[in-house]
Design a protein around this motif. Sequence first.
Motif, PDB file in Angstrom:
ATOM      1  N   GLN A  96      32.808  45.554  49.801  1.00  0.00           N
ATOM      2  CA  GLN A  96      33.893  45.468  50.780  1.00  0.00           C
ATOM      3  C   GLN A  96      34.382  44.027  50.786  1.00  0.00           C
ATOM      4  O   GLN A  96      33.754  43.142  51.369  1.00  0.00           O
ATOM      5  CB  GLN A  96      33.399  45.898  52.165  1.00  0.00           C
ATOM      6  N   HIS A  97      35.500  43.786  50.107  1.00  0.00           N
ATOM      7  CA  HIS A  97      36.020  42.426  49.980  1.00  0.00           C
ATOM      8  C   HIS A  97      36.696  42.007  51.290  1.00  0.00           C
ATOM      9  O   HIS A  97      37.424  42.798  51.888  1.00  0.00           O
ATOM     10  CB  HIS A  97      37.019  42.365  48.816  1.00  0.00           C
ATOM     11  N   PRO A  98      36.478  40.761  51.738  1.00  0.00           N
ATOM     12  CA  PRO A  98      37.050  40.331  53.022  1.00  0.00           C
ATOM     13  C   PRO A  98      38.574  40.348  53.067  1.00  0.00           C
ATOM     14  O   PRO A  98      39.168  40.565  54.120  1.00  0.00           O
ATOM     15  CB  PRO A  98      36.517  38.904  53.193  1.00  0.00           C
ATOM     16  N   ALA A  99      39.227  40.159  51.909  1.00  0.00           N
ATOM     17  CA  ALA A  99      40.695  40.129  51.885  1.00  0.00           C
ATOM     18  C   ALA A  99      41.292  41.407  51.304  1.00  0.00           C
ATOM     19  O   ALA A  99      42.299  41.922  51.804  1.00  0.00           O
ATOM     20  CB  ALA A  99      41.187  38.922  51.080  1.00  0.00           C
ATOM     21  N   TYR A 100      40.682  41.939  50.239  1.00  0.00           N
ATOM     22  CA  TYR A 100      41.258  43.088  49.530  1.00  0.00           C
ATOM     23  C   TYR A 100      40.689  44.427  49.990  1.00  0.00           C
ATOM     24  O   TYR A 100      41.109  45.477  49.508  1.00  0.00           O
ATOM     25  CB  TYR A 100      41.045  42.938  48.020  1.00  0.00           C
ATOM     26  N   GLY A 101      39.720  44.399  50.899  1.00  0.00           N
ATOM     27  CA  GLY A 101      39.118  45.648  51.355  1.00  0.00           C
ATOM     28  C   GLY A 101      38.167  46.220  50.308  1.00  0.00           C
ATOM     29  O   GLY A 101      37.591  45.482  49.501  1.00  0.00           O
ATOM     30  N   PHE A 102      38.013  47.527  50.336  1.00  0.00           N
ATOM     31  CA  PHE A 102      37.067  48.178  49.405  1.00  0.00           C
ATOM     32  C   PHE A 102      37.569  48.060  47.975  1.00  0.00           C
ATOM     33  O   PHE A 102      38.691  48.456  47.663  1.00  0.00           O
ATOM     34  CB  PHE A 102      36.895  49.650  49.772  1.00  0.00           C
ATOM     35  N   ILE A 103      36.740  47.477  47.104  1.00  0.00           N
ATOM     36  CA  ILE A 103      37.071  47.380  45.677  1.00  0.00           C
ATOM     37  C   ILE A 103      36.157  48.350  44.928  1.00  0.00           C
ATOM     38  O   ILE A 103      34.938  48.204  44.943  1.00  0.00           O
ATOM     39  CB  ILE A 103      36.866  45.948  45.150  1.00  0.00           C
ATOM     40  N   PRO A 104      36.736  49.369  44.272  1.00  0.00           N
ATOM     41  CA  PRO A 104      35.918  50.370  43.579  1.00  0.00           C
ATOM     42  C   PRO A 104      35.078  49.748  42.463  1.00  0.00           C
ATOM     43  O   PRO A 104      35.496  48.756  41.850  1.00  0.00           O
ATOM     44  CB  PRO A 104      36.959  51.340  43.001  1.00  0.00           C
ATOM     45  N   PRO A 105      33.912  50.321  42.192  1.00  0.00           N
ATOM     46  CA  PRO A 105      33.051  49.802  41.120  1.00  0.00           C
ATOM     47  C   PRO A 105      33.747  49.761  39.762  1.00  0.00           C
ATOM     48  O   PRO A 105      33.478  48.870  38.959  1.00  0.00           O
ATOM     49  CB  PRO A 105      31.873  50.791  41.103  1.00  0.00           C
ATOM     50  N   ASP A 106      34.641  50.745  39.496  1.00  0.00           N
ATOM     51  CA  ASP A 106      35.303  50.745  38.184  1.00  0.00           C
ATOM     52  C   ASP A 106      36.302  49.603  38.037  1.00  0.00           C
ATOM     53  O   ASP A 106      36.865  49.404  36.962  1.00  0.00           O
ATOM     54  CB  ASP A 106      35.983  52.088  37.901  1.00  0.00           C
ATOM     55  N   GLN A 107      36.505  48.823  39.118  1.00  0.00           N
ATOM     56  CA  GLN A 107      37.328  47.619  39.025  1.00  0.00           C
ATOM     57  C   GLN A 107      36.476  46.360  38.903  1.00  0.00           C
ATOM     58  O   GLN A 107      36.708  45.523  38.037  1.00  0.00           O
ATOM     59  CB  GLN A 107      38.252  47.503  40.242  1.00  0.00           C
ATOM     60  N   PHE A 108      35.446  46.226  39.766  1.00  0.00           N
ATOM     61  CA  PHE A 108      34.712  44.962  39.732  1.00  0.00           C
ATOM     62  C   PHE A 108      33.600  44.926  38.687  1.00  0.00           C
ATOM     63  O   PHE A 108      33.240  43.840  38.194  1.00  0.00           O
ATOM     64  CB  PHE A 108      34.197  44.562  41.121  1.00  0.00           C
ATOM     65  N   ILE A 109      33.074  46.080  38.268  1.00  0.00           N
ATOM     66  CA  ILE A 109      32.015  46.057  37.251  1.00  0.00           C
ATOM     67  C   ILE A 109      32.557  45.639  35.876  1.00  0.00           C
ATOM     68  O   ILE A 109      31.939  44.808  35.200  1.00  0.00           O
ATOM     69  CB  ILE A 109      31.257  47.402  37.212  1.00  0.00           C
ATOM     70  N   PRO A 110      33.718  46.164  35.421  1.00  0.00           N
ATOM     71  CA  PRO A 110      34.281  45.640  34.160  1.00  0.00           C
ATOM     72  C   PRO A 110      34.547  44.137  34.219  1.00  0.00           C
ATOM     73  O   PRO A 110      34.339  43.428  33.232  1.00  0.00           O
ATOM     74  CB  PRO A 110      35.584  46.431  33.998  1.00  0.00           C
ATOM     75  N   LEU A 111      35.001  43.637  35.387  1.00  0.00           N
ATOM     76  CA  LEU A 111      35.223  42.199  35.527  1.00  0.00           C
ATOM     77  C   LEU A 111      33.898  41.435  35.422  1.00  0.00           C
ATOM     78  O   LEU A 111      33.840  40.350  34.847  1.00  0.00           O
ATOM     79  CB  LEU A 111      35.898  41.888  36.864  1.00  0.00           C
ATOM     80  N   ALA A 112      32.840  42.016  35.975  1.00  0.00           N
ATOM     81  CA  ALA A 112      31.515  41.396  35.873  1.00  0.00           C
ATOM     82  C   ALA A 112      31.075  41.316  34.416  1.00  0.00           C
ATOM     83  O   ALA A 112      30.506  40.305  33.974  1.00  0.00           O
ATOM     84  CB  ALA A 112      30.502  42.175  36.698  1.00  0.00           C
ATOM     85  N   GLU A 113      31.353  42.370  33.659  1.00  0.00           N
ATOM     86  CA  GLU A 113      30.980  42.389  32.238  1.00  0.00           C
ATOM     87  C   GLU A 113      31.776  41.357  31.455  1.00  0.00           C
ATOM     88  O   GLU A 113      31.238  40.651  30.605  1.00  0.00           O
ATOM     89  CB  GLU A 113      31.190  43.788  31.662  1.00  0.00           C
ATOM     90  N   GLN A 114      33.084  41.270  31.724  1.00  0.00           N
ATOM     91  CA  GLN A 114      33.944  40.347  30.988  1.00  0.00           C
ATOM     92  C   GLN A 114      33.649  38.884  31.335  1.00  0.00           C
ATOM     93  O   GLN A 114      33.799  38.009  30.492  1.00  0.00           O
ATOM     94  CB  GLN A 114      35.416  40.654  31.287  1.00  0.00           C
ATOM     95  N   SER A 115      33.224  38.626  32.558  1.00  0.00           N
ATOM     96  CA  SER A 115      33.045  37.244  33.012  1.00  0.00           C
ATOM     97  C   SER A 115      31.605  36.745  32.890  1.00  0.00           C
ATOM     98  O   SER A 115      31.317  35.598  33.214  1.00  0.00           O
ATOM     99  CB  SER A 115      33.489  37.119  34.474  1.00  0.00           C
ATOM    100  N   GLY A 116      30.692  37.599  32.447  1.00  0.00           N
ATOM    101  CA  GLY A 116      29.296  37.188  32.326  1.00  0.00           C
ATOM    102  C   GLY A 116      28.493  37.361  33.600  1.00  0.00           C
ATOM    103  O   GLY A 116      27.331  36.947  33.665  1.00  0.00           O
ATOM    104  N   LEU A 117      29.104  37.977  34.628  1.00  0.00           N
ATOM    105  CA  LEU A 117      28.393  38.176  35.898  1.00  0.00           C
ATOM    106  C   LEU A 117      27.555  39.453  35.904  1.00  0.00           C
ATOM    107  O   LEU A 117      26.881  39.725  36.901  1.00  0.00           O
ATOM    108  CB  LEU A 117      29.396  38.229  37.060  1.00  0.00           C
ATOM    109  N   ILE A 118      27.615  40.224  34.824  1.00  0.00           N
ATOM    110  CA  ILE A 118      26.917  41.516  34.835  1.00  0.00           C
ATOM    111  C   ILE A 118      25.393  41.319  34.929  1.00  0.00           C
ATOM    112  O   ILE A 118      24.705  42.140  35.553  1.00  0.00           O
ATOM    113  CB  ILE A 118      27.284  42.363  33.593  1.00  0.00           C
ATOM    114  N   LYS A 119      24.874  40.242  34.378  1.00  0.00           N
ATOM    115  CA  LYS A 119      23.422  40.015  34.445  1.00  0.00           C
ATOM    116  C   LYS A 119      22.968  39.755  35.883  1.00  0.00           C
ATOM    117  O   LYS A 119      22.078  40.460  36.377  1.00  0.00           O
ATOM    118  CB  LYS A 119      23.014  38.863  33.529  1.00  0.00           C
TER     119      LYS A 119
END
Length: 411
Positions: free
Chosen positions: A196-219
């Motif tokens: 639950q993002h403070p500004a954007y509200g609920f961000i679905p996993p299919d949006q933030f998980i790919p970003l985590a993979e691309q940015s190295g945050l997945i670990k």
Amino acid sequence: DRLQGTILSKRCERKGCALLLMDLDNFKEINDTLGHHNGDILLQEIGLRLLNLFQNTDTVARMGGDEFAVLLDEVDMENAVSAAGRILQAIEPPFVIEGLTLQVDASIGIAFCPEHGEDTDLLIQRAEVAMYMAKKFVDGYRIFDPEHDPYNTRRLVIISDLRRAIDNNQLSLYYQPKIDLKTGDVTGVEALARWQHPAYGFIPPDQFIPLAEQSGLIKPLTLWVLNEALRECRARSDEGIKIGVAVNISARNLQDVQLPAQIAELLDSWKVSPDLLELEITESTIMLNPEVSMDTLKHLNAMGIRLSVDDFGTGHSSLAYLKRLPINEIKIDKSFIKDICKDSNDTLIVQATIDLGHNLGLTVVAEGVENQDVYDRLAGLGCDIVQGYFISPPIPAAEFKKWFKARVTVY
């Protein structure tokens, strides 16, 4: 220069233009197979076909490599899309090079001025973003969409905030139960990350998980999920709810040689038995680097951790490789489950998958069960375990405990 001049004139006239950027698909294979000389001949032939499509008022250019651009003056979205269609149609007939017949496919990105930018570099970049999205979805052409721009401000903010959310424990886990079709017992839960993002509200996993993979945050994200899942598994066990928890693992996680040791440390920290942890890996994840994946999976299996192939049937793993994997379970993808009562082909696929799993000594799980009819059909086909909204949607840990206790009372 033409683009810059057009943009400047449009500012004065308050009119627009469209930039179409086209890139050939798999051109490298043509160069590698037939040589660069024949590759150049093909590019010249494509250039001629493009020139024949447009008027003198339009600009057709080769940007470099196998990338072409078309600048259309005073056009709306409908005209630009029509032009993209004509380009794809023009290159569809085969090319004959050195007596060989070649079929060429292309992807086109479309950006508009002033809607998508009033700067040459920005407009080209955004047409490129749209073009790469067209390649990704294999649908010929795409109009620039800020949501898919890897350089947009929202994406950078989300990545930055995701890092803080992981560090400051601002994410949460929801749990979706799995049910044994023969006994009706709850066999375990799948842990699913929620934000639950403070500004954007609920961000679905299919949006933030790919970003985590691309940015190295997945670990760090995966380690947070594992830690939280095991912590809550311990808490449930202390209340008498001794069931396993499943966590999804990405391709990057599977290539990480430190993963088994880190999981062992977390299991020891929360005093959770390894057989209560299940790791779900997709077929495509395993096949990305099969040998490294096999080593990691063998190590995890030797630790007593259960392993499951998720979304089974949608990847590209061979059966010869599948039989070598040290897995305990396969999960039939929901795309085969949802129409099982209407589509006889889906029924045949599901039945064959269940038989295959059982013959390999594996537990078979069906995900995406939405109603009683599907539940009953899967029971009749001999499926072992089901999960889906018919049983329960993913729910927070506290709600799951209430749900579990209510279900146990009923049964």
